[in-house]
Design a protein around this motif. Sequence first.
Motif, PDB file in Angstrom:
ATOM      1  N   ALA B  87       0.837  -1.200   0.000  1.00  0.00           N
ATOM      2  CA  ALA B  87       0.000   0.000   0.000  1.00  0.00           C
ATOM      3  C   ALA B  87       0.870   1.249   0.000  1.00  0.00           C
ATOM      4  N   PHE B  88       1.997   1.193   0.714  1.00  0.00           N
ATOM      5  CA  PHE B  88       2.862   2.369   0.833  1.00  0.00           C
ATOM      6  C   PHE B  88       3.514   2.737  -0.494  1.00  0.00           C
ATOM      7  N   CYS B  89       3.587   1.823  -1.436  1.00  0.00           N
ATOM      8  CA  CYS B  89       4.171   2.242  -2.709  1.00  0.00           C
ATOM      9  C   CYS B  89       3.132   2.363  -3.802  1.00  0.00           C
ATOM     10  N   LEU B  90       1.875   2.593  -3.431  1.00  0.00           N
ATOM     11  CA  LEU B  90       0.841   2.860  -4.432  1.00  0.00           C
ATOM     12  C   LEU B  90       0.334   4.288  -4.236  1.00  0.00           C
ATOM     13  N   PRO B  91      -0.157   4.930  -5.313  1.00  0.00           N
ATOM     14  CA  PRO B  91      -0.778   6.240  -5.128  1.00  0.00           C
ATOM     15  C   PRO B  91      -2.156   6.101  -4.487  1.00  0.00           C
ATOM     16  N   THR B  92      -2.644   7.154  -3.834  1.00  0.00           N
ATOM     17  CA  THR B  92      -3.909   7.006  -3.098  1.00  0.00           C
ATOM     18  C   THR B  92      -5.129   6.983  -3.994  1.00  0.00           C
ATOM     19  N   ASN B  93      -5.016   7.454  -5.227  1.00  0.00           N
ATOM     20  CA  ASN B  93      -6.249   7.453  -6.031  1.00  0.00           C
ATOM     21  C   ASN B  93      -6.295   6.270  -6.992  1.00  0.00           C
ATOM     22  N   ALA B 125       6.193  -7.411  -1.715  1.00  0.00           N
ATOM     23  CA  ALA B 125       5.481  -6.154  -1.917  1.00  0.00           C
ATOM     24  C   ALA B 125       5.943  -5.486  -3.201  1.00  0.00           C
ATOM     25  N   LEU B 126       7.245  -5.542  -3.476  1.00  0.00           N
ATOM     26  CA  LEU B 126       7.751  -4.913  -4.692  1.00  0.00           C
ATOM     27  C   LEU B 126       7.345  -5.689  -5.936  1.00  0.00           C
ATOM     28  N   VAL B 127       7.243  -7.022  -5.813  1.00  0.00           N
ATOM     29  CA  VAL B 127       6.758  -7.802  -6.953  1.00  0.00           C
ATOM     30  C   VAL B 127       5.348  -7.331  -7.314  1.00  0.00           C
ATOM     31  N   GLY B 128       4.501  -7.175  -6.290  1.00  0.00           N
ATOM     32  CA  GLY B 128       3.142  -6.695  -6.535  1.00  0.00           C
ATOM     33  C   GLY B 128       3.152  -5.311  -7.152  1.00  0.00           C
ATOM     34  N   ARG B 129       3.982  -4.439  -6.620  1.00  0.00           N
ATOM     35  CA  ARG B 129       4.040  -3.065  -7.101  1.00  0.00           C
ATOM     36  C   ARG B 129       4.525  -3.008  -8.560  1.00  0.00           C
ATOM     37  N   VAL B 138      -0.846   3.835 -16.467  1.00  0.00           N
ATOM     38  CA  VAL B 138      -1.597   5.090 -16.314  1.00  0.00           C
ATOM     39  C   VAL B 138      -2.063   5.273 -14.869  1.00  0.00           C
ATOM     40  N   GLN B 139      -2.735   4.228 -14.348  1.00  0.00           N
ATOM     41  CA  GLN B 139      -3.271   4.349 -12.994  1.00  0.00           C
ATOM     42  C   GLN B 139      -2.160   4.483 -11.950  1.00  0.00           C
ATOM     43  N   LEU B 140      -1.015   3.877 -12.244  1.00  0.00           N
ATOM     44  CA  LEU B 140       0.053   3.846 -11.235  1.00  0.00           C
ATOM     45  C   LEU B 140       0.907   5.104 -11.277  1.00  0.00           C
ATOM     46  N   THR B 141       0.696   5.972 -12.251  1.00  0.00           N
ATOM     47  CA  THR B 141       1.527   7.170 -12.285  1.00  0.00           C
ATOM     48  C   THR B 141       0.687   8.442 -12.248  1.00  0.00           C
ATOM     49  N   GLY B 197       2.950  11.845  -4.450  1.00  0.00           N
ATOM     50  CA  GLY B 197       3.756  10.634  -4.426  1.00  0.00           C
ATOM     51  C   GLY B 197       2.948   9.455  -3.919  1.00  0.00           C
ATOM     52  N   SER B 198       3.607   8.314  -3.792  1.00  0.00           N
ATOM     53  CA  SER B 198       2.940   7.148  -3.230  1.00  0.00           C
ATOM     54  C   SER B 198       2.663   7.383  -1.752  1.00  0.00           C
ATOM     55  N   LEU B 199       1.790   6.539  -1.208  1.00  0.00           N
ATOM     56  CA  LEU B 199       1.379   6.708   0.184  1.00  0.00           C
ATOM     57  C   LEU B 199       2.543   6.904   1.138  1.00  0.00           C
ATOM     58  N   GLY B 200       3.430   5.939   1.159  1.00  0.00           N
ATOM     59  CA  GLY B 200       4.392   5.907   2.246  1.00  0.00           C
ATOM     60  C   GLY B 200       5.696   6.593   1.954  1.00  0.00           C
ATOM     61  N   GLU B 201       5.905   7.024   0.718  1.00  0.00           N
ATOM     62  CA  GLU B 201       7.234   7.499   0.382  1.00  0.00           C
ATOM     63  C   GLU B 201       7.405   8.985   0.651  1.00  0.00           C
ATOM     64  N   ILE B 202       6.306   9.699   0.999  1.00  0.00           N
ATOM     65  CA  ILE B 202       6.417  11.157   1.024  1.00  0.00           C
ATOM     66  C   ILE B 202       7.113  11.692   2.267  1.00  0.00           C
ATOM     67  N   GLY B 203       6.872  11.089   3.426  1.00  0.00           N
ATOM     68  CA  GLY B 203       7.358  11.699   4.660  1.00  0.00           C
ATOM     69  C   GLY B 203       8.772  11.284   5.009  1.00  0.00           C
ATOM     70  N   ALA B 204       9.766  12.041   4.531  1.00  0.00           N
ATOM     71  CA  ALA B 204      11.158  11.667   4.791  1.00  0.00           C
ATOM     72  C   ALA B 204      11.443  11.626   6.288  1.00  0.00           C
TER      73      ALA B 204
END
Lengths: 192, 334
Positions: B87-93, B125-129, B138-141, B197-204
């Motif tokens: 989930a953390f490497c997918l966009p929210t929409n 998780a990365l295989v799924g992503r 399209v949906q993933l970017t 960005g993706s869910l989990g990647e934004i908050g450094a």
Amino acid sequence: MNQLNNFTKGFIRENPVFILFLGLCPALGVTTTAINGIGMGFATTFVLIMSNIVISLIKNFIPANVRIPSFIVVIASFVTIVELTMAAFMPSLFDSLGLFIPLIVVNCLVLGRAEAFASKNNLITAVIDGLSMGLGFTLALGLLGGVRELFGDGSILGWKFIQGDGMLIFILSPGAFLALGYLIMLSNKVKK
Amino acid sequence: MSNLLNVSPSPHVHGKETTVNLMKGVLIALAPAFVVTVLFFGYAAIIITGVAVLSCVIFEYLIQRFILRRENSVNDLSAVVTGVLLAFCLPTNIPLWLVVLGSLVAIGMGKMTFGGLGCNPFNPALVGRVFLFLSFPVQLTSWPKPKGFLTGYLDANTGATPLGIIKENYGELPVSEIMAMDQMPGYTDMFMGRMAGSLGEIGALALLIGMLYMLWKKIITWHIPVSIIGTVIVIAGGLWLVNPSENADPLFHLLTGGLLLGAIFMATDYVTSPMSSRGMIIYGIGIGLLTMVIRRYSAYPEGVQFAILIMNSVTPLINMYIKPKRFGEEVNNG
């Protein structure tokens, strides 16, 4: 050898793609749609049967040292026939199969059957073997192409019933490996 | 855990490092990043994460029960971690059925096909992503803009990620002008997480807090994250010093994209990373190098996902060549 047994072995028991792992290059390369897979399968079947016939007839005249080059010459002549025929009568299929048609010459399935079977058996047995292996190859490529077309494009044999894009990965080459892997798994299940 | 493993010669010292405890620690370390993403992307983040976790657990249970017919392993929480990371490497929409499909691929294809936890060569998780990324580009970017807690699910207002903006304008504008564009977030925003960005990647900041927690609890060692981040800084810094008008500075590369999420949480997956500390450093350098090559020279704006998967496949080789000295083994002093 029991001829019926000889004929049925190519479909599941000794399927060239799923069990023997022969001819994987076209199996992975051209199967973006079921039609491509089946077209490739029939082209290979023709070459297999014809080369098996000729090689089984001339097997006693070929010196053992030069048998592989001789087989290749025989196979290459039939591949040329297929290539020219396909270019003349099925130009669209010819375009989508592209380089893989001349590459049937080096398909290890054709050479493998010539070396391992046709050069050691009589004419009838060799013909049936070629037919069995060819149809098994066609079946495997058709299935693989069908699965990739279904998931990648949402259509079966060109008839589109899911609108929009499918999973692109199945049209790309990783999808070929994934689909082949899972089909091998299923065929092993069926074989048991 | 099977009972066989508990039988050993005395003296018996019982460690608390069970799979469940480690996975719990990872989940706690992921919590700050989750808070940040909920603050910026709203309840959609909760929905996506919930669906991913739930479907990962359900798929693992079903495959375990009906296909592999083995002992139930859902309780070890590894499927939950996979779900959260996916989930953390997918966009929210993203449409929810894609999340479910991604979970099926992550668990079914990435993990259970190889025999379950401990046998998978690639990070599930990365295989799924990556499966989703290659199948539905399209949906993933299409990334939603961060608008705060009340951002609706499937909000149509999307924007490019900072790395995407750079890649789009690359070669046409000097980097200093790209950086000054309106849609480009400032460094403070990047650090706190206010960017697309993706869910989990934004908050450094939140991810770094998670890393400190895991280091403190000894869930991970410093080797992998530090070598990845260090390599990226060195390469990005070198490029930047040579040609500052064409290359973004190292801080930008550090704060944007999935680098921190990947370096801290995904590359450090026990199953798919090397076992020795020297091996870990080689593995980390490889990931950093590939990430920068993909970011700078390929058509994709972001390369952490591919870099980690590629180095995952090299892990057995690293393990084979880099073996720690056995106790009592003769040391060659030259």
